[in-house]
Write a protein that holds these residues in place. Structure first.
Motif, PDB file in Angstrom:
ATOM      1  N   LYS A  14       0.832  -1.224   0.000  1.00  0.00           N
ATOM      2  CA  LYS A  14       0.000   0.000   0.000  1.00  0.00           C
ATOM      3  C   LYS A  14       0.862   1.268   0.000  1.00  0.00           C
ATOM      4  O   LYS A  14       0.605   2.202  -0.755  1.00  0.00           O
ATOM      5  CB  LYS A  14      -0.930   0.013   1.231  1.00  0.00           C
ATOM      6  CG  LYS A  14      -1.874  -1.178   1.294  1.00  0.00           C
ATOM      7  CD  LYS A  14      -2.704  -1.188   2.560  1.00  0.00           C
ATOM      8  CE  LYS A  14      -1.935  -1.348   3.839  1.00  0.00           C
ATOM      9  NZ  LYS A  14      -1.207  -2.621   3.999  1.00  0.00           N
ATOM     10  N   THR A  15       1.861   1.284   0.873  1.00  0.00           N
ATOM     11  CA  THR A  15       2.727   2.469   0.960  1.00  0.00           C
ATOM     12  C   THR A  15       3.552   2.631  -0.320  1.00  0.00           C
ATOM     13  O   THR A  15       3.611   3.719  -0.905  1.00  0.00           O
ATOM     14  CB  THR A  15       3.665   2.339   2.185  1.00  0.00           C
ATOM     15  OG1 THR A  15       2.846   2.243   3.359  1.00  0.00           O
ATOM     16  CG2 THR A  15       4.592   3.528   2.310  1.00  0.00           C
ATOM     17  N   THR A  16       4.132   1.534  -0.752  1.00  0.00           N
ATOM     18  CA  THR A  16       5.019   1.577  -1.929  1.00  0.00           C
ATOM     19  C   THR A  16       4.241   1.927  -3.191  1.00  0.00           C
ATOM     20  O   THR A  16       4.642   2.794  -3.975  1.00  0.00           O
ATOM     21  CB  THR A  16       5.682   0.179  -2.090  1.00  0.00           C
ATOM     22  OG1 THR A  16       6.198  -0.221  -0.826  1.00  0.00           O
ATOM     23  CG2 THR A  16       6.782   0.212  -3.115  1.00  0.00           C
ATOM     24  N   ASP A 115      11.251  -5.511   7.679  1.00  0.00           N
ATOM     25  CA  ASP A 115       9.849  -5.119   7.643  1.00  0.00           C
ATOM     26  C   ASP A 115       8.985  -5.878   8.655  1.00  0.00           C
ATOM     27  O   ASP A 115       7.949  -5.385   9.077  1.00  0.00           O
ATOM     28  CB  ASP A 115       9.283  -5.290   6.224  1.00  0.00           C
ATOM     29  CG  ASP A 115       9.636  -4.085   5.355  1.00  0.00           C
ATOM     30  OD1 ASP A 115       9.695  -2.983   5.918  1.00  0.00           O
ATOM     31  OD2 ASP A 115       9.879  -4.257   4.167  1.00  0.00           O
ATOM     32  N   ARG A 119       6.294  -4.099  12.292  1.00  0.00           N
ATOM     33  CA  ARG A 119       4.853  -4.310  12.475  1.00  0.00           C
ATOM     34  C   ARG A 119       4.596  -4.976  13.830  1.00  0.00           C
ATOM     35  O   ARG A 119       4.818  -6.178  13.972  1.00  0.00           O
ATOM     36  CB  ARG A 119       4.291  -5.198  11.356  1.00  0.00           C
ATOM     37  CG  ARG A 119       3.925  -4.450  10.100  1.00  0.00           C
ATOM     38  CD  ARG A 119       5.030  -4.463   9.094  1.00  0.00           C
ATOM     39  NE  ARG A 119       4.641  -3.788   7.854  1.00  0.00           N
ATOM     40  CZ  ARG A 119       5.521  -3.347   6.976  1.00  0.00           C
ATOM     41  NH1 ARG A 119       6.804  -3.477   7.177  1.00  0.00           N
ATOM     42  NH2 ARG A 119       5.114  -2.752   5.877  1.00  0.00           N
ATOM     43  N   LYS A 154       4.573  -8.310  -9.904  1.00  0.00           N
ATOM     44  CA  LYS A 154       4.436  -7.032 -10.610  1.00  0.00           C
ATOM     45  C   LYS A 154       5.259  -5.989  -9.868  1.00  0.00           C
ATOM     46  O   LYS A 154       5.315  -6.014  -8.630  1.00  0.00           O
ATOM     47  CB  LYS A 154       2.972  -6.573 -10.643  1.00  0.00           C
ATOM     48  CG  LYS A 154       2.068  -7.501 -11.444  1.00  0.00           C
ATOM     49  CD  LYS A 154       0.602  -7.080 -11.312  1.00  0.00           C
ATOM     50  CE  LYS A 154      -0.323  -8.126 -11.903  1.00  0.00           C
ATOM     51  NZ  LYS A 154      -1.731  -7.929 -11.524  1.00  0.00           N
TER      52      LYS A 154
END
Ligand SMILES: Nc1ncnc2c1ncn2[C@@H]1O[C@H](COP(=O)(O)OP(=O)(O)OP(=O)(O)O)[C@@H](O)[C@H]1O
Ligand SMILES: O=C(O)C1=C[C@@H](O)[C@@H](O)[C@H](O)C1
Ligand SMILES: [Mg+2]
Length: 170
Positions: A14-16, A115, A119, A154
């Motif tokens: 989402k951030t990227t 990462d 979290r 992707k």
């Protein structure tokens, strides 16, 4: 165009992808987690350990409403769209809600290394726990999503371009 809101599990991108999408469309970008960190003056892991998850969820819901006042492309946090109060807000809003959907393998790959530690929801969790949590949240993301974008194999640029194409049909 009503500017999109990105939802999905931790590590779905989402951030990227949100940054890339904002660059492509030349629209400002907001990341809910980063805005919250600025607001509270602590990292999210620090806040979780000092105040707990419930306190974080209150701020998250409040800040979601504030962010929706702006037209910025918005990347939510991994749990934002799973909270009932936020689901109401996202459903009522007329902006397109896009669910970035990775396979379990891509999720694990994206969250491995540094990462994972960023979290707090994953603290002391195994890979099996992570997959179980992801599974338990799928229905919740589906409830608010207007569009699902599969992200495996992707690049962020390709995903952003696909979103722009798909938004023409929403
Ligand atoms: N399409 C992609 N191709 C390669 N790497 C990616 C892709 N999407 C994300 N990543 C990588 O995966 C990691 C997690 O991505 P990101 O922080 O954007 O996820 P997120 O959905 O915002 O997670 P959170 O819900 O925790 O905020 C980052 O290291 C990022 O570079
Ligand atoms: O999936 C979650 O519940 C979370 C994801 C992150 O984006 C942060 O919003 C926080 O760490 C909680
Ligand atoms: Mg993020």
């Amino acid at each position: 165009m009503n500017n999109p809101i990105l939802i999905g599990f931790m590590g779905s991108g989402k951030t990227t992808v949100g940054r890339e999408l904002a660059k492509e469309l030349n629209i400002p970008f907001s990341d809910l987690d980063l805005v919250i960190e600025e607001r509270i003056g602590h990292t999210i892991p620090e806040f979780f350990s000092s105040q707990g998850e419930a306190a974080f969820r209150k701020i998250e819901a409040d800040q979601l409403i504030a962010e929706l006042d702006s037209e910025n492309i918005l990347a939510t946090g991994g749990g934002t769209a799973c909270q009932a109060v936020n689901q109401e807000i996202l459903i009522q809003h007329d902006r397109p809600v896009i669910w970035l959907q990775p396979s379990d393998e891509t999720t694990i790959a994206n969250l491995s290394g540094e990462d994972w530690g960023k979290r707090p929801i994953l603290a002391d969790k195994s890979v099996d726990d992570l997959i179980a949590l992801k599974e338990s949240r799928q229905e919740k993301y589906g409830k608010t999503a207007d569009l699902i974008i599969k992200v495996d194999q992707k690049t962020p640029e390709e995903i952003a371009k696909e979103i722009i194409e798909e938004l023409k049909n929403v």
